[in-house]
Design a protein around this motif. Structure first.
Motif, PDB file in Angstrom:
ATOM      1  N   SER A   1      14.486  27.650 -27.755  1.00  0.00           N
ATOM      2  CA  SER A   1      15.816  27.709 -28.201  1.00  0.00           C
ATOM      3  C   SER A   1      16.850  27.370 -27.186  1.00  0.00           C
ATOM      4  CB  SER A   1      16.004  28.757 -29.031  1.00  0.00           C
ATOM      5  OG  SER A   1      16.201  30.027 -27.988  1.00  0.00           O
TER       6      SER A   1
ATOM      7  N   ILE B   1      16.574  24.714 -32.191  1.00  0.00           N
ATOM      8  CA  ILE B   1      15.183  25.054 -31.745  1.00  0.00           C
ATOM      9  C   ILE B   1      14.420  23.912 -31.945  1.00  0.00           C
ATOM     10  CG2 ILE B   1      13.052  26.222 -32.591  1.00  0.00           C
ATOM     11  CD1 ILE B   1      14.965  28.436 -33.758  1.00  0.00           C
TER      12      ILE B   1
ATOM     13  N   THR C   1      16.654  34.565 -29.537  1.00  0.00           N
ATOM     14  CA  THR C   1      15.196  35.240 -29.538  1.00  0.00           C
ATOM     15  C   THR C   1      14.433  34.475 -30.668  1.00  0.00           C
ATOM     16  OG1 THR C   1      13.996  37.110 -29.954  1.00  0.00           O
ATOM     17  CG2 THR C   1      16.122  37.082 -30.944  1.00  0.00           C
ATOM     18  N   ILE C   2      12.948  34.307 -30.389  1.00  0.00           N
ATOM     19  CA  ILE C   2      12.024  33.846 -31.331  1.00  0.00           C
ATOM     20  C   ILE C   2      10.926  34.810 -31.407  1.00  0.00           C
ATOM     21  CG2 ILE C   2      10.486  31.787 -31.730  1.00  0.00           C
ATOM     22  CD1 ILE C   2      12.631  29.855 -30.340  1.00  0.00           C
TER      23      ILE C   2
ATOM     24  N   SER D   1      13.597  33.593 -35.901  1.00  0.00           N
ATOM     25  CA  SER D   1      14.801  33.280 -34.987  1.00  0.00           C
ATOM     26  C   SER D   1      15.771  34.261 -35.057  1.00  0.00           C
ATOM     27  CB  SER D   1      15.106  32.121 -34.807  1.00  0.00           C
ATOM     28  OG  SER D   1      15.619  31.432 -36.067  1.00  0.00           O
TER      29      SER D   1
ATOM     30  N   GLY E   1      20.106  35.181 -33.777  1.00  0.00           N
ATOM     31  CA  GLY E   1      21.069  34.438 -32.878  1.00  0.00           C
ATOM     32  C   GLY E   1      22.425  35.296 -32.961  1.00  0.00           C
TER      33      GLY E   1
ATOM     34  N   TYR F   1      15.507  30.671 -24.721  1.00  0.00           N
ATOM     35  CA  TYR F   1      14.341  31.542 -25.061  1.00  0.00           C
ATOM     36  C   TYR F   1      13.213  30.517 -25.447  1.00  0.00           C
ATOM     37  CZ  TYR F   1      11.771  35.490 -26.520  1.00  0.00           C
ATOM     38  OH  TYR F   1      10.729  36.602 -26.512  1.00  0.00           O
TER      39      TYR F   1
ATOM     40  N   CYS G   1      20.046  24.928 -36.261  1.00  0.00           N
ATOM     41  CA  CYS G   1      20.286  26.329 -37.121  1.00  0.00           C
ATOM     42  C   CYS G   1      21.217  27.209 -36.547  1.00  0.00           C
ATOM     43  CB  CYS G   1      18.730  26.939 -36.712  1.00  0.00           C
ATOM     44  SG  CYS G   1      18.284  27.229 -35.248  1.00  0.00           S
ATOM     45  N   HIS G   2      21.301  28.486 -37.186  1.00  0.00           N
ATOM     46  CA  HIS G   2      22.243  29.388 -36.618  1.00  0.00           C
ATOM     47  C   HIS G   2      23.433  28.643 -36.428  1.00  0.00           C
ATOM     48  CE1 HIS G   2      19.414  32.809 -36.038  1.00  0.00           C
ATOM     49  NE2 HIS G   2      18.409  31.796 -35.732  1.00  0.00           N
TER      50      HIS G   2
ATOM     51  N   VAL H   1      20.877  30.646 -30.060  1.00  0.00           N
ATOM     52  CA  VAL H   1      19.547  31.306 -30.639  1.00  0.00           C
ATOM     53  C   VAL H   1      18.986  32.021 -29.470  1.00  0.00           C
ATOM     54  CG1 VAL H   1      17.516  30.783 -31.722  1.00  0.00           C
ATOM     55  CG2 VAL H   1      19.607  29.106 -31.940  1.00  0.00           C
TER      56      VAL H   1
END
Length: 333
Positions: free
Chosen positions: A198, A204, A240-241, A252, A254, A185, A224-225, A238
């Motif tokens: 991402s 990210i 979507t942002i 974000s 995930g 994303y 992250c995630h 991940v």
């Protein structure tokens, strides 16, 4: 919908995987695309469907052009316009393969589409044949976003092209993703200075358009995630942002079923929303920055398995959810 609750579900969600949730630029209508071949326009305030548009194949992305009409791109390559007033669907063009991304370009009738046919097209609904630009890409288009005169296109094999839409035939910058694995994303910052990107490996990256060395030094990427269970780290895509238009913070979502909110300035996490029943496929924040739509929809990262039904959660945001923690940073960034 009772706003005394911090979170609610929309009634009558899509019946198959949700590909995108997008808020109107001027009200709390929400456009939702999915693999059930439908695009649905919800009135979030009333928690009801306003309009429903059927397509010939699954819809991979959708967007508003203005409060009266939207666009969608399908797995079959069709680009459709949706007229809300009379619930009319108009096919305005076609790619040779799936349309992965649709993005409006800060003009009411102009938008871009990115496809697995390795092209990006610019469409103007005021033009005779609608299609005004078509530019070949180095690989399939996996992610795309625009802000101001910038259009950022992310491809398979981690390549990124940055365009000035006023002179679209050649990218002004060609980059490689700062992340080591497949791009998932891209979201442009609300101030137009750069974008967040991402990937499928729980990272990210924060990138800036200005190529000067002092600005490029500000770029960074972070993990992250991820979850640690009995000393084993599990890494999740991940998907979507979504940026907050005033504070400049971003959320974000995930495949770990979680939504986080981040602050670029301090490079810190602001908040974490409780786990949802399944993967987060798409999120968006409304025009006032007070509501977040969250699509909890299995993204088939583990193949064909039993999974919870698709749902769209509406979360009413407090300043504590989204504002930078340092009061000196309480400004648009």
């Amino acid at each position: 919908m009772q706003q005394s609750h911090t979170q609610n579900c929309l009634d009558s969600p899509p019946t198959d995987a949700i590909s995108a949730v997008k808020f109107s630029p001027s009200n709390n209508d929400l456009l939702v695309s999915s693999w059930d071949k439908n695009v649905i326009l919800y009135d979030v305030n009333k928690n009801q469907i306003r309009r429903e548009f059927h397509n010939s194949s699954p819809v991979l992305d959708c967007n508003f052009l203005n409060s009266d009409k939207g666009i969608g791109g399908t797995l079959g390559g069709e680009i459709n316009e949706y007229i809300f007033e009379n619930q009319e669907t108009i096919q305005i063009g076609k790619h040779q393969s799936a349309v992965r991304c649709t993005r409006s370009i800060d003009q009411e009738n102009v938008f871009a589409t990115g496809s697995w046919d390795k092209t990006v097209c610019i469409w103007d609904l005021r033009a005779k044949n609608f299609l005004t630009e078509k530019v070949d890409q180095p690989n399939k288009v996996y992610a795309m976003d625009s802000k101001g005169n910038y259009l950022v296109v992310g491809h398979a094999k981690r390549t990124i092209n940055i365009y000035d839409i006023r002179n679209f035939q050649k990218p002004i910058q060609e980059r490689e993703s700062p992340l080591k694995h497949q791009t998932r994303y891209i979201a442009c910052m609300p101030n137009g200075e750069g974008y967040a990107i991402s990937s499928i490996e729980g990272r990210i990256g924060i990138e800036y358009f200005d190529p000067s060395p002092d600005i490029q030094e500000k770029q960074f990427a972070f993990k992250c995630h991820r979850k640690v269970v009995q000393d084993t780290t599990y890494v999740f895509p991940v998907n979507t942002i979504a940026f907050h238009s005033y504070w400049g913070t971003f959320a974000s979502g995930g495949c770990d079923k979680t939504v986080y909110v981040w602050d670029i300035s301090s490079r810190k996490r602001i908040s974490q929303f409780p786990n949802f029943p399944t993967s987060i496929s798409s999120i968006d924040i409304n025009y006032t920055g007070s509501i977040m739509a969250i699509a909890a929809s299995y993204t088939y990262e583990k193949g064909e398995i039993d999974h919870p039904p698709d749902a769209i959660y509406i979360k009413f945001l407090s300043e504590q959810d989204i504002r930078p923690r340092d009061l000196n940073q309480n400004k648009k960034i």
